[in-house]
Enzyme design. Structure first.
Site, PDB file in Angstrom:
ATOM      1  N   ALA A 271       0.833  -1.203   0.000  1.00 20.56           N
ATOM      2  CA  ALA A 271       0.000   0.000   0.000  1.00 20.56           C
ATOM      3  C   ALA A 271       0.868   1.254   0.000  1.00 20.56           C
ATOM      4  O   ALA A 271       1.943   1.287   0.603  1.00 20.56           O
ATOM      5  CB  ALA A 271      -0.919  -0.005   1.218  1.00 20.56           C
TER       6      ALA A 271
ATOM      7  N   GLY B  60       0.758  -5.190   0.977  1.00 22.55           N
ATOM      8  CA  GLY B  60      -0.375  -5.452   0.095  1.00 22.55           C
ATOM      9  C   GLY B  60       0.005  -6.213  -1.157  1.00 22.55           C
ATOM     10  O   GLY B  60      -0.804  -6.952  -1.712  1.00 22.55           O
TER      11      GLY B  60
ATOM     12  N   GLU C 235      -0.029  -9.702  -0.145  1.00 26.53           N
ATOM     13  CA  GLU C 235      -1.421 -10.114   0.060  1.00 26.53           C
ATOM     14  C   GLU C 235      -2.123 -10.411  -1.267  1.00 26.53           C
ATOM     15  O   GLU C 235      -2.994 -11.283  -1.340  1.00 26.53           O
ATOM     16  CB  GLU C 235      -2.156  -9.038   0.864  1.00 26.53           C
ATOM     17  CG  GLU C 235      -1.725  -9.058   2.327  1.00 26.53           C
ATOM     18  CD  GLU C 235      -2.205  -7.859   3.125  1.00 26.53           C
ATOM     19  OE1 GLU C 235      -2.861  -8.054   4.154  1.00 26.53           O
ATOM     20  OE2 GLU C 235      -1.906  -6.710   2.709  1.00 26.53           O
TER      21      GLU C 235
ATOM     22  N   GLU D 102       3.986  -4.669   7.806  1.00 22.70           N
ATOM     23  CA  GLU D 102       2.988  -3.779   8.417  1.00 22.70           C
ATOM     24  C   GLU D 102       3.254  -3.532   9.894  1.00 22.70           C
ATOM     25  O   GLU D 102       2.980  -2.452  10.418  1.00 22.70           O
ATOM     26  CB  GLU D 102       1.577  -4.358   8.233  1.00 22.70           C
ATOM     27  CG  GLU D 102       1.074  -4.377   6.793  1.00 22.70           C
ATOM     28  CD  GLU D 102       1.403  -5.680   6.071  1.00 22.70           C
ATOM     29  OE1 GLU D 102       0.810  -5.923   5.009  1.00 22.70           O
ATOM     30  OE2 GLU D 102       2.240  -6.460   6.582  1.00 22.70           O
TER      31      GLU D 102
END
Length: 259
Positions: free
Chosen positions: A63, A112, A115, A135
């Site tokens: 992200a 992300g 992910e 994170e």
């Protein structure tokens, strides 16, 4: 546009195109990917999808931190809507997509980006790729579904080591853990992903969809409930032309062999 799409026969190749940001996922990129997938669902010319990143340094660094910071500064409700709902919406869309999505990991896949790899049905990694769940260094857990999917893929203890340390693992370790299906030289990455797509596309689309849905929806259910899911998806294929062609082809080959 922060994504680029080109079609190789019936396989669509989507490239996250923000190389100056290591293909970080800002809100525009996430929204563009989600919208494109919505359109591709009903596009019969697309049988499978390869998702990769621009350049050779990154699949996606995760992200975009500047977006996260602005949303978090706006408070909990704002952050949940902007970050969690948007990010989980994308990875859920990928995981439940009715056509196979293959991640072609051409560099680092962090946060992300990792992910997305977890949510994709299949993954091929270049041998210089790295994977990480950083994170925790920002003070929060993975928000795009990584705390749930990664343990299901590689086991609780391996996943917790990645999530709790934030340390990266190399492509060889990711392959050993089962996070990716194939590990190849960078020069062979896209060709390997395309060859995998072709091997899938030779089968009836209805059968491919049923297999994807049965596995995705049944994997976390108790076995009896999972078997019911399998039976339901088998039932959807019984009246299809794909089944008829498959049976006729098999019986025809057997008759020829018997002569």
């Amino acid at each position: 546009m922060s994504i680029q799409v080109h079609q190789a026969e019936s396989t669509a190749v989507i490239t996250i195109d923000r190389p100056h940001k290591l293909n970080a996922l800002d809100y525009t990129t996430i929204d563009e990917l989600s919208a494109w997938l919505d359109d591709a669902t009903t596009d019969d010319a697309i049988r499978s999808i390869i998702l990769t990143g621009s350049g050779d340094r990154a699949f996606s660094a995760g992200a975009d931190i500047s977006c996260l910071a602005q949303s978090i500064d706006g408070g909990t409700a704002h952050a949940l809507q902007d970050i969690v709902a948007r990010g989980q919406g994308l990875t859920k869309r990928i995981e439940q997509f009715p056509k196979p999505i293959i991640a072609a990991v051409n560099g680092l896949a962090y946060g992300g980006g990792c992910e997305i790899v977890e949510a994709a049905h299949l993954a091929v990694a270049a041998d210089h790729a790295t994977f990480a769940k950083p994170e925790i260094t920002l003070g929060f857990p993975p928000p795009f579904g990584g705390s749930q999917r990664l343990p299901r893929h590689i086991g609780r203890k391996r996943a917790l080591e990645m999530i709790l340390t934030g340390d990266a693992v190399d492509a060889h370790r990711a392959y050993e853990m089962g996070l990716v299906n194939y590990l190849v030289p960078a020069t062979e990455l896209l060709a390997t992903a395309l060859e995998l797509a072709v091997r899938i596309e030779r089968h009836a689309p209805t059968a491919v969809h049923a297999c994807l849905a049965a596995v995705t929806r049944g994997i976390n259910l108790p076995i009896d409930e999972g078997l019911a899911v399998e039976a339901a998806w088998f039932a959807t294929t019984v009246p299809t032309a794909g089944v008829r062609r498959g049976l006729d082809g098999f019986l025809g080959r057997r008759a020829v062999a018997a002569e």
